[in-house]
Design a protein around this motif. Structure first.
Motif, mmCIF file in Angstrom:
data_model
loop_
_atom_site.group_PDB
_atom_site.id
_atom_site.type_symbol
_atom_site.label_atom_id
_atom_site.label_comp_id
_atom_site.label_asym_id
_atom_site.label_seq_id
_atom_site.Cartn_x
_atom_site.Cartn_y
_atom_site.Cartn_z
ATOM 1 N N SER A 104 8.785 32.170 -11.851
ATOM 2 C CA SER A 104 9.852 32.595 -10.941
ATOM 3 C C SER A 104 10.932 31.528 -10.817
ATOM 4 N N VAL A 105 10.556 30.251 -10.917
ATOM 5 C CA VAL A 105 11.558 29.178 -10.861
ATOM 6 C C VAL A 105 12.505 29.278 -12.054
ATOM 7 N N VAL A 106 11.971 29.657 -13.207
ATOM 8 C CA VAL A 106 12.826 29.853 -14.385
ATOM 9 C C VAL A 106 13.846 30.961 -14.126
ATOM 10 N N PHE A 107 13.399 32.055 -13.530
ATOM 11 C CA PHE A 107 14.328 33.149 -13.230
ATOM 12 C C PHE A 107 15.302 32.755 -12.114
ATOM 13 N N LEU A 121 18.057 30.934 -13.863
ATOM 14 C CA LEU A 121 18.974 31.813 -14.579
ATOM 15 C C LEU A 121 19.912 32.543 -13.613
ATOM 16 N N ILE A 122 19.357 33.056 -12.510
ATOM 17 C CA ILE A 122 20.177 33.776 -11.533
ATOM 18 C C ILE A 122 21.242 32.858 -10.947
ATOM 19 N N SER A 123 20.812 31.697 -10.469
ATOM 20 C CA SER A 123 21.760 30.793 -9.813
ATOM 21 C C SER A 123 22.790 30.261 -10.796
ATOM 22 N N MET A 124 22.391 29.960 -12.021
ATOM 23 C CA MET A 124 23.340 29.441 -12.995
ATOM 24 C C MET A 124 24.403 30.484 -13.333
ATOM 25 N N GLY A 125 23.987 31.738 -13.457
ATOM 26 C CA GLY A 125 24.944 32.789 -13.769
ATOM 27 C C GLY A 125 25.947 32.995 -12.648
ATOM 28 N N PHE A 126 25.480 33.054 -11.404
ATOM 29 C CA PHE A 126 26.392 33.338 -10.293
ATOM 30 C C PHE A 126 27.173 32.109 -9.840
ATOM 31 N N TYR A 160 18.295 42.848 -12.140
ATOM 32 C CA TYR A 160 17.263 42.374 -13.058
ATOM 33 C C TYR A 160 16.647 41.061 -12.560
ATOM 34 N N GLY A 161 17.455 40.246 -11.853
ATOM 35 C CA GLY A 161 16.909 39.029 -11.282
ATOM 36 C C GLY A 161 15.915 39.307 -10.170
ATOM 37 N N VAL A 162 16.262 40.229 -9.265
ATOM 38 C CA VAL A 162 15.352 40.585 -8.175
ATOM 39 C C VAL A 162 14.097 41.243 -8.726
ATOM 40 N N ASP A 163 14.260 42.106 -9.724
ATOM 41 C CA ASP A 163 13.100 42.766 -10.335
ATOM 42 C C ASP A 163 12.156 41.735 -10.953
ATOM 43 N N ALA A 164 12.717 40.729 -11.622
ATOM 44 C CA ALA A 164 11.889 39.691 -12.240
ATOM 45 C C ALA A 164 11.187 38.852 -11.182
ATOM 46 N N LEU A 165 11.862 38.541 -10.087
ATOM 47 C CA LEU A 165 11.241 37.748 -9.022
ATOM 48 C C LEU A 165 10.093 38.514 -8.368
ATOM 49 N N ARG A 166 10.268 39.829 -8.195
ATOM 50 C CA ARG A 166 9.172 40.613 -7.614
ATOM 51 C C ARG A 166 7.954 40.606 -8.537
ATOM 52 N N THR A 167 8.195 40.729 -9.814
ATOM 53 C CA THR A 167 7.076 40.757 -10.759
ATOM 54 C C THR A 167 6.349 39.428 -10.801
ATOM 55 N N THR A 168 7.100 38.329 -10.833
ATOM 56 C CA THR A 168 6.481 37.010 -10.996
ATOM 57 C C THR A 168 5.923 36.456 -9.698
ATOM 58 N N ILE A 190 12.911 42.560 -20.629
ATOM 59 C CA ILE A 190 14.256 43.112 -20.436
ATOM 60 C C ILE A 190 15.001 42.315 -19.372
ATOM 61 N N ASP A 191 14.331 42.013 -18.270
ATOM 62 C CA ASP A 191 14.957 41.204 -17.218
ATOM 63 C C ASP A 191 15.420 39.863 -17.774
ATOM 64 N N PHE A 192 14.563 39.236 -18.550
ATOM 65 C CA PHE A 192 14.870 37.907 -19.092
ATOM 66 C C PHE A 192 16.062 37.956 -20.046
ATOM 67 N N LEU A 193 16.070 38.917 -20.958
ATOM 68 C CA LEU A 193 17.154 38.985 -21.948
ATOM 69 C C LEU A 193 18.499 39.271 -21.290
ATOM 70 N N ILE A 194 18.517 40.161 -20.317
ATOM 71 C CA ILE A 194 19.784 40.488 -19.645
ATOM 72 C C ILE A 194 20.280 39.297 -18.834
#
Length: 287
Positions: A174-177, A180-185, A241-249, A261-265
């Motif tokens: 989740s830290v990896v995601f 990615l989320i914070s770097m993009g925004f 996709y970021g929120v979806d990935a955080l819920r999963t992890t 899919i979340d990771f690639l996007i």
């Protein structure tokens, strides 16, 4: 790059009022919405209230317990199951709130650049014999680091409230995601700030962008509860996709798309925002 990053870290740790202000609103969302909507029925995930009602019926019908014993016993067992397996709205909500604070960090990173422009610091840095790319990347990495620390702080607040983390592996992923989320925004915020000089105009534009991204991401409610045309728009939102990935992890529930899919996007969005922000920042003119 290191000096720009270090400056953001010192500003962060010296401005506790800013930290409290940034974390307070997500914490209130987490506390009051999480507790107020505990009985909310998430599609595919039984709520605590649903479990309690079912257990109460079983205890009364098959085990012969009286009304009071069945009721309080069912409430206790439902709480244990919710704590163990994350079967509650709070567990569904907490990754969305973490995504919220990562998103709002983009505004803070952009405002920081505008403040530096206003007080002359940006001009002093830009005329120095260093690469503007390293300046932009240092500011971006500083914003990413502070955003992740705030996200982890919200996660630390959510655990005593009853959010059940899936495990060390899920937390690490989740830290990896989060990165990615914070770097993009943050890159998005830097891109806007690089071409704007009006602080109030920046705030209006960022609010116009940030709040639709947040509400369309499914951070507060499942995407399945939206009309089909809103769902189509939501899938264009990278925060979805970021929120979806955080819920999963983090909690292991609520993921509607494969993690790949979340990771690639997110990788594509982050790379695009970094390219755009560094390109626009290199062309920034200061008076």
């Amino acid at each position: 790059m290191y000096v720009m990053w270090l400056r953001e870290m010192k500003k962060f740790f010296r401005s506790w009022s800013r930290v409290v202000g940034m974390v307070a609103m997500p914490a209130f969302f987490l506390a009051f919405m999480g507790m107020g909507f505990q009985s909310f029925q998430i599609p595919g995930i039984p709520s605590s209230a649903f479990i309690a009602n079912y257990l109460e019926e079983v205890l009364r019908s098959f085990w012969g317990f009286n009304e009071y014993v069945a009721y309080y016993g069912a409430q206790y067992l439902a709480g244990v199951l919710a704590q163990k397996f994350g079967l509650n709205y709070l567990s569904f909500l907490s990754p969305g709130i973490i995504g919220m604070i990562l998103l709002f960090a983009s505004m803070v990173a952009g405002m920081s650049i505008l403040f530096d422009r206003e007080f002359g610091f940006l001009k002093e840095v830009m005329v120095a014999p260093v690469s503007r790319l390293s300046i932009a990347m240092g500011r971006t990495l500083g914003g990413v680091t502070t955003a992740i620390m705030q996200g982890l702080l919200i996660l630390g607040i959510s655990i005593p409230m009853g959010v059940n983390i899936s495990g060390p592996a899920g937390l690490s992923l989740s830290v990896v995601f989060m990165m990615l989320i914070s770097m993009g925004f943050v890159g998005l915020g830097v891109a806007f700030a690089a071409k704007m000089t009006d602080f109030q105009g920046f705030m209006l534009i960022m609010n116009f962008i940030v709040f639709p991204l947040f509400f369309l991401s499914g951070a507060l409610f499942p995407l399945s509860s939206f009309p089909s045309w809103v769902q189509s728009i939501a899938y264009l939102d990278p925060l979805t996709y970021g929120v979806d990935a955080l819920r999963t992890t983090l909690v292991g529930i609520g993921g509607t798309m494969p993690l790949t899919i979340d990771f690639l996007i997110l990788i594509g969005f982050t790379a695009a925002m970094l390219l755009v922000s560094t390109y626009l920042f290199q062309g920034t003119e200061v008076d």
